[in-house]
Structure formats: C-alpha cells, structure tokens
Design a protein around this motif. Sequence first.
Motif: not given
Length: 170
Positions: A114-131, A158-159
């Motif tokens: 459970x988190x707030x997060x940011x994300x983007x669509x990758x070149x592979x069409x998958x959706x990535x969330x991070x941090x 890394x961070x």
Amino acid sequence: NKWVPVASMNQARADHATVTDNNGRIYTIGGKSINNWDSVLNSVECYDLDTNTWINLPSLNTSRCDFAAFVDSQNMIYAVGGVTKNGGHLNSTERFDPAHPEQGWRFVSPISKSTNTQGTIGRDGLFYIMGGWLPGLINDVEFYNPESNSWSHHSSMNRAQNNMGVVKSQ
C-alpha cells in the motif's frame, strides 16, 4: 505554438492523475479538492478536444490522490495505489473501459504494498511503478501485465525515492 484557453474542468483539483487515451481524450482522475484540502476525490472527468467540453464519468470505487495512472494498448485506463482521506495508503488497482462507461471502474490485481507511487509505460507495453512512501521511502519497482492482470517485482532502484518524475523511454 501558443497557449489557448479551453473549457474549465467541472471540479478544480490537485494531486490527481491525468492520462490521454488512444483516441486523444484527456482524463483527470481523483485528487484533492482545492476548495477543501481534506477532501480526497473519486470523481473522473474527460476532456474532448473536438467539443471543448469536460464530461463527468463514473467515479472511482476508492477516493485517491497521489497515485499512478496509465492507459494500456487496449485503451483501458488504470488507477494504481495512492493516498486516502485520512493519509492511509492504497494497494488497489482500478480499471475503466472508455468504450463501456456503464461498467464503471472495476478492481483488478493489486500492487504488493500500500503506497503512493509513480509510473510509466515501458517499451515492452508493461506498466512500471516505482518508489513511493509507506510511510518511509521505498525503492521497489513492480510491473503490470494487462494481458495476465498480474503485478510482478522488478529489480529495485538503487535509492529509495518518492514524488519523482518518470517518463516513457523511446
């Protein structure tokens, strides 16, 4: 090559997500009311460039702000994670089909934390969330596959970070 005025949204908001679907319509999702910062919204609006109008759409099941959103290749819109009115964090993911607005928003596979997060669509069409923030910064990275309706872990950043900008690479 210049800014031009357009119709105002039906509800002023902050800390919301905005996406553009595959047909060029702009969706503004959730957020906080700028008239009442304690009010977290579940409302959704769509801007139609052809008619210069904002249309109210079915609301999210869960009010949320500070969350990630994306549109997949099938033109489905997703809202991922976020923060609730009382500062709680969400792990839920909701999906909306603009072709069938009468179906409203439906819950799909949740993220692992459970988190707030940011994300983007990758070149592979998958959706990535991070941090994000649990509370406490996290360095997790997960990706969503719309075809299997599943989230998977990716190697961590890394961070630990929160509230960062992310973009799709070309």
